[in-house]
Design an enzyme around this catalytic site. Structure first.
Site, PDB file in Angstrom:
ATOM      1  CG  ASP A 189      -1.933   1.035   1.286  1.00  0.00           C
ATOM      2  OD1 ASP A 189      -2.714   1.091   0.320  1.00  0.00           O
ATOM      3  OD2 ASP A 189      -1.997   1.818   2.262  1.00  0.00           O
ATOM      4  CD  GLU A 240      15.819 -15.307   4.449  1.00  0.00           C
ATOM      5  OE1 GLU A 240      15.230 -15.798   5.407  1.00  0.00           O
ATOM      6  OE2 GLU A 240      16.286 -14.139   4.455  1.00  0.00           O
TER       7      GLU A 240
HETATM    8  C1  NOJ Z   1      -4.601   2.909  -0.921  1.00  0.00           C
HETATM    9  C2  NOJ Z   1      -5.716   1.967  -0.623  1.00  0.00           C
HETATM   10  O1  NOJ Z   1      -6.049   1.262  -1.791  1.00  0.00           O
HETATM   11  C3  NOJ Z   1      -6.855   2.802  -0.085  1.00  0.00           C
HETATM   12  O2  NOJ Z   1      -8.033   2.061   0.025  1.00  0.00           O
HETATM   13  C4  NOJ Z   1      -6.430   3.389   1.232  1.00  0.00           C
HETATM   14  O3  NOJ Z   1      -7.438   4.257   1.702  1.00  0.00           O
HETATM   15  C5  NOJ Z   1      -5.141   4.182   1.093  1.00  0.00           C
HETATM   16  N1  NOJ Z   1      -4.157   3.493   0.324  1.00  0.00           N
HETATM   17  C6  NOJ Z   1      -4.542   4.481   2.451  1.00  0.00           C
HETATM   18  O4  NOJ Z   1      -4.054   3.302   3.027  1.00  0.00           O
END
Ligand code: NOJ
Length: 535
Positions: A189, A240
Site C-alpha cells: 500500500d 529467501e
Molecule cells: C490505498 C488503498 O487502496 C486505499 O483504500 C487506502 O485508503 C489508502 N491506500 C490508504 O491506506
C-alpha cells in the site's frame, strides 16, 4: 478482494475469511489464479482496514490467524495463490506504538516512530507544513500537548517514520510472520509514499486526490528515491522464502509518473507495479492504444511483466464510468451529478468489451470483485450510511468510495442476496438481484459467463507466450495479436467496422458476424498464412 464485502460466513453483516473460504470454488470456476486480499489485520476499520492496529492479528470481524492459515491452505488446494496487503506507510491511531507515542513526552524515542513535531507560528499553533491529506483537509493533527502528527490519509492513520530503524526491522519481521504462514506475496500500500522530505514544508496543495498529485515530480512525499532502498531489503526476504514453482512476490501500489514506474520494477525491487493508466483513461482508442504499447515496452525494458487494472476498491466501477459522457470527473459526479447523464446500458456494454481487452493482454490482469458480475457503482447510497473516511475528512465535499464496496450478490433473493444470513454492512440496491452470481450462471449472455469463457481461453491459449503485436487499424479501434496468434479487437467507436476476412470468432462481447459493432470487442483467430518457398 475486498474481504469485508465478498461473503459473510457468520451472519454479522460483514464479509469474513470463512465466507471467502466457502466461495473458493466459485473463484476456481471463474478461472483466476491468485487472490489479492485487502488488509485483514486487526483494525478499527476507520479506513476499511488500511488502518492497522496489530499486524500479527486478524481483525476479529474477519476471523482468526487459524482461519487465515486454513484459507491459505484451501486456496493452495484449489490452485489459487494468496497475496495479502501490506500497509507500511501508516498504522492505526489505535496501534500500540501510536498509543505509546501520544502518552510519551515530546522528544521521547517512542515519538520517533512517527512524524511528530512542533508546529510553526505563535506557540506552534500552525502545522509544521502546509501539506494536505489525500482524503482532504490538513495532513497534520495536533496532540493535546501541542505537538503535531502527520497523516497523509485520515487523522486515524498516523504516518510511520521510515528513517527509524525500529520501523524497518518491525516490518521485516511482519513480512516473515506472514511468509511463515504461507502467503504467496504482498500488495504494498502507498508504496511510493514511505519517505518524506520535511525540508520542503510548503507545496501547491491544489490536488491531492488519490489518483492525482502523486504523478508530480519533485514532491515532498511521493516517489522519493529513499523508497527504493526499503524495497530492496524486502525483496531479499522474499527471495529467501522463494522456491522454484513457489516464488513469493510483491506488487506495488505506486501512483507515479509513467516514466518513473520502471524504477520500482528493477530486478531487485518489486516483481510488479500496478499500472493505473487504463483505469484513468477515457473510452478513447488512441489513448488506450498508446497506454498498452507503452506499458508493454516499459515492462520488457526492465524484465518485468505488465499489469492491467480497470477498477478497484478505490474508484468508481468502470461499468458506471464508461456510461458517463467523456470528460466527466467521476469522483465529483458521485456527489454533484447530474446523475441523469449516466447511460447505464452503454456502460455495461462497454464493460463487456473492456473485459475481453483486459483479459486478452499479456502479463497480469487484476479483476476487482463484482466486475465479473458487471456490478455498477452504487452511486446513490444515502449519505447517512457512508463509511469511507473521505466523506468526513473532506468536509462532505467528496462522497468517497463506498459505492464500489457494496457487498456482492450471490443469489437473486434472500437477505442481502446471499451475501450472508443477516443483512449487509452497506445496503444493496434491488438491481443486484438480477446481477447475482446464481442468476448469471448458465446464462450465456451474462457478464459472468463472458468472464468464465474468457479466462478459460486465456488460460489455455494466452498465457504461455506473453508477446504482443499492436495491429494497425481504424482510428476508433484498438487491436493486437498475441504470440499464440489470437487477435483481440476492440471497437470504441459507435459505428461497426469490418473484421479481417477469414477471421473466426473465438469469443465476442456481443453477437457479431463479419462486422464488429460499436462498443464491442472480439477475440479472433486467422488461418495461418503460408509463404510459398522460392524455387
Ligand atoms: C490505498 C488503498 O487502496 C486505499 O483504500 C487506502 O485508503 C489508502 N491506500 C490508504 O491506506
Amino acid at each position: 478482494m475486498y474481504v469485508r464485502s465478498f461473503a459473510d460466513g457468520n451472519g454479522d453483516g460483514t464479509g469474513d475469511i470463512n465466507g471467502l473460504r466457502s466461495r473458493l470454488r466459485y473463484l476456481k470456476e471463474l478461472g483466476i489464479d491468485a487472490i489479492w486480499i485487502n488488509p485483514w489485520y486487526k483494525s478499527p476499520l476507520h479506513d476499511g482496514g488500511y488502518d492497522v492496529s496489530d499486524y500479527r492479528v486478524i481483525e476479529p470481524r474477519y476471523g482468526t490467524v487459524a482461519d487465515a492459515e486454513a484459507l491459505i491452505a484451501d486456496a493452495h488446494d484449489h490452485g489459487i495463490r494468496l497475496i495479502i496487503d501490506l500497509v507500511p506507510n501508516h498504522t492505526s491511531s489505535e496501534h500500540a506504538w501510536f498509543v505509546e507515542a501520544t502518552q510519551a513526552q515530546p522528544g521521547d524515542p517512542a515519538r520517533q516512530r512517527y512524524h511528530i513535531r512542533k508546529g510553526r507560528g505563535v506557540n506552534g499553533s500552525e502545522p509544521p507544513t502546509n501539506w494536505t491529506s489525500v482524503f482532504g483537509g490538513p495532513a497534520w493533527t495536533r496532540l493535546d500537548d501541542g505537538e503535531w502528527y502527520l497523516h497523509l490519509f485520515d487523522h486515524t492513520q498516523p504516518d510511520l517514520n521510515w528513517e527509524n530503524p525500529e520501523v524497518r526491522s518491525e516490518f521485516e519481521s511482519v513480512l516473515r510472520f506472514w511468509l511463515d504462514r504461507g502467503v504467496d506475496g504482498f500488495r504494498v500500500d502507498v508504496a511510493h509514499g514511505l519517505v518524506k522530505d520535511m525540508s520542503f514544508p510548503d507545496m501547491d496543495n491544489s490536488d491531492q486526490e488519490i489518483l492525482a498529485g502523486a504523478t508530480q515530480v519533485d514532491h515532498p512525499f511521493w516517489d522519493l528515491d529513499g523508497v527504493h532502498e526499503i524495497i530492496r531489503g524486502w525483496r531479499t526476504i522474499l527471495e529467501e522464502y522463494s522456491l522454484p514453482g513457489a516464488e513469493r512476490m510483491m506488487v506495488a501500489e505506486a501512483w507515479v509518473a509513467a516514466e518513473r514506474l520502471g524504477n520500482y520494477l528493477r530486478p531487485d525491487e518489486y516483481h510488479q507495479s500496478f499500472n493505473f493508466d487504463l483505469l484513468s483513461s477515457e473510452w478513447d482508442a488512441p489513448s488506450m492504444r498508446s497506454i498498452i504499447a507503452g506499458a508493454c515496452a516499459q515492462a520488457t525494458s526492465v524484465g518485468s511483466t505488465p499489469t492491467w487494472v480497470l477498477s478497484n476498491h478505490d474508484v468508481v466501477r468502470h461499468a458506471t464510468r464508461y456510461g458517463l459522457p467523456s470528460g466527466t470527473n467521476w469522483r465529483r459526479w458521485l456527489l454533484e451529478g447530474p446523475h441523469d447523464l449516466l447511460d447505464a446500458e452503454l456502460g455495461h456494454r462497454r464493460a463487456r468489451a473492456a473485459a475481453l481487452t483486459l483479459l486478452g493482454l499479456p502479463g497480469s490482469s487484476y479483476i476487482y470483485q463484482g466486475d465479473e458480475l458487471g456490478l455498477p457503482e452504487v452511486w446513490d447510497l444515502p449519505v447517512e450510511v457512508l463509511d469511507d473516511p473521505v466523506w468526513e475528512q473532506s468536509g462532505h465535499t467528496r462522497k468517497g468510495r463506498d459505492g464500489c464496496r457494496v457487498p456482492l450478490p450471490w443469489t437473486p433473493d434472500g437477505t442481502s442476496f446471499g451475501f450472508g444470513s443477516n443483512g449487509s454492512w452497506l445496503p444493496q440496491p434491488p438491481s443486484f438481484s438480477a446481477l447475482s452470481a446464481q442468476n448469471q450462471t448458465g446464462n450465456d449472455a451474462s457478464m459472468l459467463e463472458l468472464y468464465r469463457r474468457a479466462l478459460s481461453i486465456r488460460n489455455e491459449h494466452l498465457t504461455m507466450d506473453e508477446s504482443i503485436r499492436i495491429i494497425d487499424s481504424e482510428p476508433t479501434v484498438v487491436a493486437f495479436e498475441r504470440g499464440s496468434g489470437v487477435q483481440c479487437w476492440l471497437n470504441l467507436g459507435d459505428d461497426p467496422i469490418r473484421l479481417p476476412t477469414n477471421a473466426s470468432v473465438l469469443l465476442a462481447s456481443e453477437p457479431i458476424d463479419k462486422e464488429l459493432p460499436g462498443n464491442t470487442s472480439a477475440w479472433l483467430t486467422l488461418p495461418k498464412t503460408h509463404t510459398s518457398s522460392p524455387r
